[in-house]
Write a protein that holds these residues in place. Structure first.
Motif, PDB file in Angstrom:
ATOM      1  N   ALA A   1      39.665  66.341  91.921  1.00 30.69           N
ATOM      2  CA  ALA A   1      39.883  67.388  90.922  1.00 30.69           C
ATOM      3  C   ALA A   1      40.237  66.794  89.562  1.00 30.69           C
ATOM      4  CB  ALA A   1      40.983  68.339  91.392  1.00 30.69           C
TER       5      ALA A   1
ATOM      6  N   TYR B   1      37.101  65.410  88.009  1.00 36.48           N
ATOM      7  CA  TYR B   1      36.267  66.516  87.532  1.00 36.48           C
ATOM      8  C   TYR B   1      36.850  67.130  86.256  1.00 36.48           C
ATOM      9  CZ  TYR B   1      33.937  71.033  87.354  1.00 36.48           C
ATOM     10  OH  TYR B   1      33.219  72.127  86.949  1.00 36.48           O
ATOM     11  N   GLN B   2      38.156  67.306  86.231  1.00 41.82           N
ATOM     12  CA  GLN B   2      38.808  67.888  85.053  1.00 41.82           C
ATOM     13  C   GLN B   2      38.614  66.992  83.836  1.00 41.82           C
ATOM     14  OE1 GLN B   2      40.465  70.908  85.098  1.00 41.82           O
ATOM     15  NE2 GLN B   2      40.628  70.749  82.866  1.00 41.82           N
TER      16      GLN B   2
ATOM     17  N   CYS C   1      35.243  67.577  82.604  1.00 42.30           N
ATOM     18  CA  CYS C   1      35.174  68.869  81.901  1.00 42.30           C
ATOM     19  C   CYS C   1      35.689  68.725  80.474  1.00 42.30           C
ATOM     20  CB  CYS C   1      36.005  69.909  82.651  1.00 42.30           C
ATOM     21  SG  CYS C   1      35.335  70.380  84.253  1.00 42.30           S
ATOM     22  N   ASP C   2      36.769  67.997  80.305  1.00 36.82           N
ATOM     23  CA  ASP C   2      37.339  67.812  78.969  1.00 36.82           C
ATOM     24  C   ASP C   2      36.383  67.050  78.059  1.00 36.82           C
ATOM     25  OD1 ASP C   2      39.564  69.099  79.921  1.00 36.82           O
ATOM     26  OD2 ASP C   2      40.733  67.266  80.234  1.00 36.82           O
TER      27      ASP C   2
ATOM     28  N   THR D   1      36.110  74.454  83.628  1.00 29.79           N
ATOM     29  CA  THR D   1      37.213  73.784  84.318  1.00 29.79           C
ATOM     30  C   THR D   1      37.556  74.499  85.618  1.00 29.79           C
ATOM     31  OG1 THR D   1      38.876  75.104  83.170  1.00 29.79           O
ATOM     32  CG2 THR D   1      38.170  73.044  82.112  1.00 29.79           C
ATOM     33  N   ILE D   2      38.331  73.835  86.451  1.00 31.30           N
ATOM     34  CA  ILE D   2      38.740  74.415  87.733  1.00 31.30           C
ATOM     35  C   ILE D   2      39.576  75.666  87.515  1.00 31.30           C
ATOM     36  CG2 ILE D   2      40.135  73.971  89.803  1.00 31.30           C
ATOM     37  CD1 ILE D   2      39.347  71.040  89.587  1.00 31.30           C
ATOM     38  N   SER D   3      40.448  75.619  86.514  1.00 31.32           N
ATOM     39  CA  SER D   3      41.291  76.789  86.248  1.00 31.32           C
ATOM     40  C   SER D   3      40.456  77.984  85.821  1.00 31.32           C
ATOM     41  CB  SER D   3      42.316  76.440  85.168  1.00 31.32           C
ATOM     42  OG  SER D   3      41.666  76.029  83.968  1.00 31.32           O
TER      43      SER D   3
ATOM     44  N   PRO E   1      46.069  76.530  84.032  1.00 31.28           N
ATOM     45  CA  PRO E   1      45.435  75.278  83.581  1.00 31.28           C
ATOM     46  C   PRO E   1      46.288  74.051  83.903  1.00 31.28           C
ATOM     47  CG  PRO E   1      45.329  76.954  81.868  1.00 31.28           C
ATOM     48  CD  PRO E   1      46.236  77.495  82.933  1.00 31.28           C
TER      49      PRO E   1
ATOM     50  N   TRP F   1      43.918  66.769  83.482  1.00 35.21           N
ATOM     51  CA  TRP F   1      43.452  65.796  84.466  1.00 35.21           C
ATOM     52  C   TRP F   1      44.567  64.887  84.966  1.00 35.21           C
ATOM     53  CZ3 TRP F   1      43.999  60.639  83.418  1.00 35.21           C
ATOM     54  CH2 TRP F   1      44.206  60.273  82.079  1.00 35.21           C
TER      55      TRP F   1
ATOM     56  N   TRP G   1      46.580  66.429  87.774  1.00 35.36           N
ATOM     57  CA  TRP G   1      45.982  66.280  89.099  1.00 35.36           C
ATOM     58  C   TRP G   1      46.278  64.899  89.681  1.00 35.36           C
ATOM     59  CZ3 TRP G   1      44.484  70.289  91.761  1.00 35.36           C
ATOM     60  CH2 TRP G   1      44.033  71.433  91.088  1.00 35.36           C
TER      61      TRP G   1
END
Length: 201
Positions: free
Chosen positions: A28, A31-32, A35-36, A42-44, A51, A54, A57
């Motif tokens: 996660a 991945y975050q 995303c940034d 994002t996961i959120s 939120p 990264w 996590w």
């Protein structure tokens, strides 16, 4: 009983809980971070969560690392026996006593060889013999013998095969009063016993 780093991490993450508690936040976090950098959802956003950056996590992944280490200690590190203040250090058993105990364990193991419990790795009734054999190996180690890496073997019948192969070498020497020769052969006997046990996997 030294072990390399690969074996250490393998034992630390043997259980699924340690893998999940470490792996899920780690994936996660990666991945975050992506995303940034690239503007992915994002996961959120996808799951309607609060939120979490990264690095947050990655902090959660450390919980899995700590859990894995605690499990490693619980399953692999042998507790130190307390020393009695009245009686001093615990007495080391004589070679003759070790030989007599070894003979009993060998007889019990031989009684189960070839049975369904041995072949199909059934815990009962082999588990009782293996538990007593593990206690005997600790006594051997305290008496100055090199012993197999018994606790690295996962299956009951592998531990039984390891015990049998090791005691079958050192017991006759101890029985005949050749304790020093037995100690000299103990290292090779340990390595050969481990190989024999893993061959029974």
């Amino acid at each position: 009983m030294q072990e390399d780093r690969v074996t250490f991490f393998g034992r630390t993450y043997r259980g699924w809980r340690a893998k999940a508690l470490t792996g899920v936040p780690l994936v996660a976090g990666v991945y975050q971070f992506g995303c940034d950098q690239f503007g992915f959802p994002t996961i959120s956003t996808v799951y309607g969560m609060t939120p979490l950056p990264w690095w947050g996590w990655l902090l959660l992944a450390q919980v899995g690392v700590l859990y894995g280490l605690f499990e490693y200690v619980r399953l692999n590190v042998r507790p130190m026996k307390a020393v009695s203040l009245e009686g001093g250090a615990p007495e080391v058993r004589s070679d003759k006593s070790l030989a007599a105990s070894s003979i009993l364990i060998l007889r019990r193991l031989q009684a189960h060889q070839g049975t369904r419990a041995w072949i199909q790795n059934e815990r009962d009734p082999l588990a009782d013999v293996v538990r007593d054999g593990a206690s005997l190996l600790l006594t051997f180690e305290k008496a100055g013998f090199h012993v197999p890496d018994f606790f690295s073997l996962d299956l009951v019948h592998q531990r039984a095969a390891c015990l049998h192969a090791y005691l079958d070498v050192v017991m006759p020497l101890l029985r005949d009063g050749h304790g020093q020769e037995a100690r000299k052969l103990a290292f090779d006997a340990s390595r050969n016993a481990e190989k024999a046990a893993r061959g029974n996997g």
